[in-house]
Design a protein around this motif. Sequence first.
Motif, mmCIF file in Angstrom:
data_model
loop_
_atom_site.group_PDB
_atom_site.id
_atom_site.type_symbol
_atom_site.label_atom_id
_atom_site.label_comp_id
_atom_site.label_asym_id
_atom_site.label_seq_id
_atom_site.Cartn_x
_atom_site.Cartn_y
_atom_site.Cartn_z
ATOM 1 N N UNK A 47 0.816 -1.215 0.000
ATOM 2 C CA UNK A 47 0.000 0.000 0.000
ATOM 3 C C UNK A 47 0.849 1.265 0.000
ATOM 4 N N UNK A 48 1.804 1.343 0.926
ATOM 5 C CA UNK A 48 2.630 2.547 1.043
ATOM 6 C C UNK A 48 3.824 2.222 1.931
ATOM 7 N N UNK A 49 4.724 3.164 2.043
ATOM 8 C CA UNK A 49 5.820 3.029 2.996
ATOM 9 C C UNK A 49 5.309 3.420 4.381
ATOM 10 N N UNK A 50 5.852 2.794 5.404
ATOM 11 C CA UNK A 50 5.452 3.128 6.769
ATOM 12 C C UNK A 50 5.671 4.611 7.051
ATOM 13 N N UNK A 51 6.722 5.183 6.505
ATOM 14 C CA UNK A 51 7.032 6.605 6.733
ATOM 15 C C UNK A 51 5.995 7.541 6.102
ATOM 16 N N UNK A 52 5.129 7.018 5.219
ATOM 17 C CA UNK A 52 4.070 7.832 4.621
ATOM 18 C C UNK A 52 2.927 8.100 5.597
ATOM 19 N N UNK A 53 2.889 7.361 6.712
ATOM 20 C CA UNK A 53 1.830 7.524 7.711
ATOM 21 C C UNK A 53 2.475 8.047 8.991
ATOM 22 N N UNK A 54 2.127 9.256 9.392
ATOM 23 C CA UNK A 54 2.680 9.804 10.626
ATOM 24 C C UNK A 54 2.312 8.906 11.798
ATOM 25 N N UNK A 55 3.214 8.722 12.761
ATOM 26 C CA UNK A 55 2.895 7.884 13.912
ATOM 27 C C UNK A 55 1.624 8.349 14.626
ATOM 28 N N UNK A 56 0.819 7.375 15.026
ATOM 29 C CA UNK A 56 -0.427 7.582 15.770
ATOM 30 C C UNK A 56 -1.479 8.367 14.998
ATOM 31 N N UNK A 57 -1.470 8.159 13.671
ATOM 32 C CA UNK A 57 -2.496 8.729 12.796
ATOM 33 C C UNK A 57 -2.909 7.668 11.778
#
Length: 115
Positions: free
Chosen positions: A13-23
């Motif tokens: 789906x995406x890189x983990x870094x594309x999703x800010x932590x706790x969002x």
Amino acid sequence: MHSDRQLNQWIPVCNLSDILPNTGVCALINGEQIAIFHIHDGEDRVFAIHNYDPNSEAAVLARGLVGSLGERIVVASPIYKHHFDLQTGECLEAPEHSVHAYPVHINNQQVWIGI
């Protein structure tokens, strides 16, 4: 017995870094809106539930506030504030309005959803 990873079709789906932590973020996968949440509480974990909130009849769960109720990691819908368990999709206030939870894992910093 098979593990979930053998029974599902896994989609990157995406890189983990594309999703800010706790969002959370929303991804469109095979015509379905899926809310993906990155939880960082000493370790990085990801959860995925259907993005549609049946209580408000709106696709908004990815924009909800992430937190915990007891031992449960939840997202509060931004409209009526109902809490959805990120592991199971259960709506704590109205279980009849629970949503589907998807298997998800991280591999080499890439987020994968099982459908």
